[in-house]
Design a protein around this motif. Structure first.
Motif, PDB file in Angstrom:
ATOM      1  N   GLY A 127       0.813  -1.218   0.000  1.00 29.70           N
ATOM      2  CA  GLY A 127       0.000   0.000   0.000  1.00 29.70           C
ATOM      3  C   GLY A 127       0.842   1.262   0.000  1.00 29.70           C
ATOM      4  N   LEU A 128       1.898   1.282   0.817  1.00 30.93           N
ATOM      5  CA  LEU A 128       2.766   2.461   0.856  1.00 30.93           C
ATOM      6  C   LEU A 128       3.486   2.677  -0.471  1.00 30.93           C
ATOM      7  CD1 LEU A 128       4.279   2.167   4.444  1.00 30.93           C
ATOM      8  CD2 LEU A 128       2.629   3.839   3.614  1.00 30.93           C
ATOM      9  N   LEU A 129       3.981   1.600  -1.065  1.00 26.09           N
ATOM     10  CA  LEU A 129       4.636   1.740  -2.364  1.00 26.09           C
ATOM     11  C   LEU A 129       3.657   2.191  -3.446  1.00 26.09           C
ATOM     12  CD1 LEU A 129       7.002  -1.352  -2.343  1.00 26.09           C
ATOM     13  CD2 LEU A 129       7.645   1.052  -2.191  1.00 26.09           C
ATOM     14  N   LEU A 130       2.445   1.708  -3.391  1.00 27.66           N
ATOM     15  CA  LEU A 130       1.434   2.122  -4.355  1.00 27.66           C
ATOM     16  C   LEU A 130       1.125   3.603  -4.211  1.00 27.66           C
ATOM     17  CD1 LEU A 130      -0.388   0.973  -6.577  1.00 27.66           C
ATOM     18  CD2 LEU A 130      -2.131   0.614  -4.829  1.00 27.66           C
ATOM     19  N   ILE A 131       1.039   4.088  -2.974  1.00 28.97           N
ATOM     20  CA  ILE A 131       0.802   5.517  -2.741  1.00 28.97           C
ATOM     21  C   ILE A 131       1.963   6.344  -3.268  1.00 28.97           C
ATOM     22  CG2 ILE A 131       0.638   7.272  -0.928  1.00 28.97           C
ATOM     23  CD1 ILE A 131      -1.015   5.225   0.677  1.00 28.97           C
ATOM     24  N   LEU A 132       3.185   5.889  -3.022  1.00 27.53           N
ATOM     25  CA  LEU A 132       4.348   6.627  -3.510  1.00 27.53           C
ATOM     26  C   LEU A 132       4.383   6.661  -5.034  1.00 27.53           C
ATOM     27  CD1 LEU A 132       7.123   5.445  -1.038  1.00 27.53           C
ATOM     28  CD2 LEU A 132       6.088   7.713  -1.184  1.00 27.53           C
TER      29      LEU A 132
END
Length: 71
Positions: free
Chosen positions: A37-42
């Motif tokens: 999720g964090l990588l997708l947001i970035l």
């Protein structure tokens, strides 16, 4: 001739073999999902990248603070 099985003190039975009924810890699923999720947001926010200015998004500030804490 087989050797007897010794159990550790406080254990009621021998550990079960991993099989179709093996269970995962909660963090074994939560941590990869959180990282994804964090990588997708970035990645989603990188398309709107602008030159550095006095203002920044909340995500940039959170990421910078997180990197300071971790690094």
């Amino acid at each position: 001739m087989s050797a007897p099985t010794h159990l550790a003190p406080g254990r009621l039975s021998a550990p079960r073999a991993a099989g179709p009924n093996a269970r995962l810890h909660w963090w074994a699923l939560a941590l990869p999902a959180l990282a994804f999720g964090l990588l997708l947001i970035l990645l989603a926010g990188s398309g709107e990248a602008h030159a550095a200015s006095g203002e920044g998004s909340t995500l940039v500030h959170v990421t910078e603070r997180l990197l300071r804490v971790v690094g």
